[in-house]
Design a protein around this motif. Sequence first.
Motif, PDB file in Angstrom:
ATOM      1  N   SER A   1       0.855  -1.385  -0.030  1.00  0.00           N
ATOM      2  CA  SER A   1      -0.105  -0.158  -0.058  1.00  0.00           C
ATOM      3  C   SER A   1       0.916   1.200  -0.107  1.00  0.00           C
ATOM      4  CB  SER A   1      -0.865   0.055   1.422  1.00  0.00           C
ATOM      5  OG  SER A   1      -1.732   1.065   1.212  1.00  0.00           O
ATOM      6  N   GLY A   2       0.345   2.298  -0.529  1.00  0.00           N
ATOM      7  CA  GLY A   2       1.222   3.573  -0.654  1.00  0.00           C
ATOM      8  C   GLY A   2       2.188   3.560  -1.680  1.00  0.00           C
TER       9      GLY A   2
ATOM     10  N   GLY B   1      -6.321   5.040  -3.289  1.00  0.00           N
ATOM     11  CA  GLY B   1      -6.715   3.944  -2.584  1.00  0.00           C
ATOM     12  C   GLY B   1      -6.515   4.367  -1.129  1.00  0.00           C
ATOM     13  N   TYR B   2      -7.231   3.347  -0.295  1.00  0.00           N
ATOM     14  CA  TYR B   2      -7.254   3.454   1.136  1.00  0.00           C
ATOM     15  C   TYR B   2      -5.820   3.791   1.774  1.00  0.00           C
ATOM     16  CZ  TYR B   2     -12.057   1.722   0.862  1.00  0.00           C
ATOM     17  OH  TYR B   2     -13.280   1.417   0.420  1.00  0.00           O
ATOM     18  N   ASP B   3      -5.822   4.646   3.009  1.00  0.00           N
ATOM     19  CA  ASP B   3      -4.564   4.852   3.602  1.00  0.00           C
ATOM     20  C   ASP B   3      -4.254   3.651   4.156  1.00  0.00           C
ATOM     21  OD1 ASP B   3      -2.273   6.018   4.830  1.00  0.00           O
ATOM     22  OD2 ASP B   3      -3.153   7.902   4.943  1.00  0.00           O
ATOM     23  N   LEU B   4      -3.785   2.601   4.134  1.00  0.00           N
ATOM     24  CA  LEU B   4      -3.645   1.411   4.752  1.00  0.00           C
ATOM     25  C   LEU B   4      -2.346   1.481   5.620  1.00  0.00           C
ATOM     26  CD1 LEU B   4      -4.198  -1.623   2.599  1.00  0.00           C
ATOM     27  CD2 LEU B   4      -5.794  -0.394   3.942  1.00  0.00           C
TER      28      LEU B   4
ATOM     29  N   LEU C   1      -9.392   7.316  12.245  1.00  0.00           N
ATOM     30  CA  LEU C   1      -9.627   8.610  11.717  1.00  0.00           C
ATOM     31  C   LEU C   1      -8.690   8.521  10.557  1.00  0.00           C
ATOM     32  CD1 LEU C   1      -9.926  11.606  12.256  1.00  0.00           C
ATOM     33  CD2 LEU C   1      -8.206  11.568  13.793  1.00  0.00           C
ATOM     34  N   GLY C   2      -7.357   8.106  10.731  1.00  0.00           N
ATOM     35  CA  GLY C   2      -6.450   8.038   9.631  1.00  0.00           C
ATOM     36  C   GLY C   2      -6.919   7.261   8.400  1.00  0.00           C
ATOM     37  N   LEU C   3      -7.865   6.249   8.496  1.00  0.00           N
ATOM     38  CA  LEU C   3      -8.476   5.293   7.760  1.00  0.00           C
ATOM     39  C   LEU C   3      -9.292   6.214   6.824  1.00  0.00           C
ATOM     40  CD1 LEU C   3      -8.124   2.427   6.179  1.00  0.00           C
ATOM     41  CD2 LEU C   3      -9.799   1.870   8.016  1.00  0.00           C
ATOM     42  N   MET C   4     -10.180   6.789   7.496  1.00  0.00           N
ATOM     43  CA  MET C   4     -11.192   7.240   6.994  1.00  0.00           C
ATOM     44  C   MET C   4     -10.886   8.395   6.076  1.00  0.00           C
ATOM     45  SD  MET C   4     -14.570   6.572   7.445  1.00  0.00           S
ATOM     46  CE  MET C   4     -15.353   8.033   7.007  1.00  0.00           C
ATOM     47  N   THR C   5      -9.845   9.142   6.448  1.00  0.00           N
ATOM     48  CA  THR C   5      -9.205  10.351   5.561  1.00  0.00           C
ATOM     49  C   THR C   5      -8.889   9.734   4.140  1.00  0.00           C
ATOM     50  OG1 THR C   5      -8.645  11.203   7.811  1.00  0.00           O
ATOM     51  CG2 THR C   5      -7.727  12.280   5.774  1.00  0.00           C
TER      52      THR C   5
END
Lengths: 400, 495
Positions: A145-146, A155-158, B203-207
Amino acid sequence: MSHIKPENADQLEEAIKWALSEEESVEIIGSGSKQRLGRSVETSHQLDLSALTGITLYEPEELVLSARAGTPLVEIQEELIKNKQYMAFEPMDYGPLLKGEPDPGTLGGMISCNLSGPRRLKAGAARDHFLGFSGVSGRGETFKSGGRVVKNVTGYDLMKLMAGSYGTLAVMSDITIKVLPAPLKEKSYVLYGLTDEQANRAMSVALNSSCEVSSAAHIPQSISSKLPFEADGRSITVIRIEGYEPSIVYRADKLASLLIDFGTGTLITDGESRSVWQKVRDAAILSISQERSIWRVSLPPAQGSTFVESLKLEDQAEYYYDWAGGLIWLSLTDDGNASVLRDKLKGMGGHATLVRSVKTDDAGCPQHPLESGEHALMKRIKDNFDPKAILNPGRLYADL
Amino acid sequence: MKMPDPDQSIVAKRDEIAEALREIVPGEGVILSDRELQVYESDGLTAYRQPPLMAVLPQTVEQVSQVLAYCHAEGIKVVPRGSGTSLSGGALPLADAILLCMGKFNKIVDVDYENRCAVVQPGVTNLGITKAVEGDGFYYAPDPSSQIACSIGGNVAENAGGVHCLKYGLTTNNLLGIEMVLIDGTVLRFGGKHLDSPGYDLLGLMTGSEGLLGVVTEVTVRILPQPETARALLLGFSSSESAGDCVAAIISDGIIPGGMEMMDKPAIKAAEAFVNAGYPLDVEALLIVELDGPQAEVDYLIDQVSAIAEKCDAITSRISQSEEERQLFWAGRKAAFPAVGRLTPDYYCMDGTIPRNKLPLVLKRMREMSEHYDLRVANVFHAGDGNLHPLIMYDANNPGELEKAEDFGSDILKLCVEVGGVLTGEHGVGVEKRDLMPEMFNEIDLKQQLRVKCAFDSKALLNPGKVFPELHRCAELGRMHIHKGKLPFPDIPRF
């Protein structure tokens, strides 16, 4: 006890596939520096990442560094210093608290515990500098990720999910972080003899000014003698500014005049200042005998002194404030009453972690209990990464 | 770009659904008329248009919770929308989905200077937060170009950036807490006024989750004391390579400017013709370097950067002598998009990020692509963090030209990934870059992301058709194929 020590990412995947097929859980360790942090993991297998080492990419002018998860932080820091760079979030070393001696641990441990330090006020935590990773989920699958660039919303911030997950979702093999130019100079403005309440206000004034304060801490009189600094039996309030010489000279003057109502302070510079902040960062000014527990309380900064006052602490208790009041380290002669302590936070917000218990076996509920909906959601996330609960089971909470 | 086929059984129940939703959001909170729905048929990615099944404008968290719980129970899709400024189609409606418009959540709930934060409803604009606190010497740092209109809820959903994120971070680095509602109606709070939280960092994941995981109903942001002063340098170069070298030299010298923007010749010409910012027209690349902070520091750094620019062969160099002049330097950059808009009937704004040192290569390849597609391109570039905004000029009235522009854009983004960068730096994947996700992620990577979605929204009702090229059922994603005993595991050291 079996001890599995993969030497590359493929072997790491193979190891987790084996654990999965046998439905055997594994405790994940790097250098073991934070093994006592969180709940203990009941398993007979250790997955040791200490052979996954080495910096794989470092481009100082691009402000990016990648390394394998088991790389000792010391090695990374040495490389950064050569290029006048640093990890701005100032990861604390849990060694003094948990082992009685420094042990910064590994890159993987730093991310998994989302470490930060006194500079968190300005620079955030490991989560804010974590750009990308590759790792193996509890499904035995290698995923990534990233990336290696700072600006990335693909994509999601895993990374956020992995930072602070204590190895309960996936085992990272490769990690990329943002690094920054280190400040050339630092000074700390020191005020003496303030009460907690006064210090809390003084730190707020400093933080709310345009002086670009990077850290603010208050050490009460009872333990100020443990600082590498002559406190003369008074409490110490320390406010740090960093950067270019002309700028910090200017800001130090400005701070002194802004804080004149709190008395006249003195300035400490560079090495002397750094050694104070290192002690503050590592909670190395608290007594850490086996008969003492250590609590870490995170709360809205302006509420710090009100909270401590409400605890009506015994005389032997030790505590101090970092993050301008938003982080309180507390040392008690027993484990304290967790529910009373946590109840006091209701209404103001925040959480309390039992970092070290007086009991040697298990710390009970070291992490602050979660609201039921939030807990259930975290459990669903855990199930989706690690359905058979083979990775560090129970490390964070009984079911996480 | 193909959107999921509308569920005709839902479309057929439109009146019944509207009636049920009016029970929850009475009065004019449910919009059905074609004329009124026209307003909502597109967001900032105007190439795509689709009226929603209906628009719902709740006013309370309780209403949001009930609307979502109803939709969850009935299997109705929901597309959340803030101000509708997404450039990637994040708020593009679906024919069988209700559009949940959060614009009525427009109040500042609490400004807490002691804790340096503001608690606001999600419909408050980005600039609205700064406006609320600037009188007391504070501001909210992330500043996307659309800040006058875009909502903070949308900023959370997209993890919005801006010209100052090199020094001050993106939205995700400036949030302290949120309240959100899951698709089943559960209201949750993550974070607060404190700096960290126990458990996973939701919180970080939702952002930046682009409205696929939940609907944000309250946001707590960090506010910062305004810098004492800010000054800017305007530096012209004979090539984008030397401008790029200058950026690298500034950072190598340990300087992190408040903002560092680059424009190429077509963008400079367009901007200058539009706002007369006094940009030099005989340069190939222009850098705006802004330094902010205490007076003494800014004066010192202006000298440092001037010296570096000279060494990097800047052919023009101006330092702002007043706040008006600084604003003028920025005026051209900030108006770059509409300025390019004057040169062409339509333009398509891309948003890839690259490692900075790949800039000369990427610009060269982009020029070749421009010739290949026979479409002009102007470049504005957040030079400090490698975030490119190529503006592809086209005319949608010419048959096939939109498709050609999209192909050109795809090629640019593939190139970004090829050189070690990413598909999107701050605009989001949305509809626009959805089908390019496999350029960056393999199937396992994407499936792991989809499993996160399953933990929040197992029926995939929230904002479907965005971000992920392919949907898999959560039951399928949950399956595991374990080959017991087939992993002899011979090579790994064990002791």
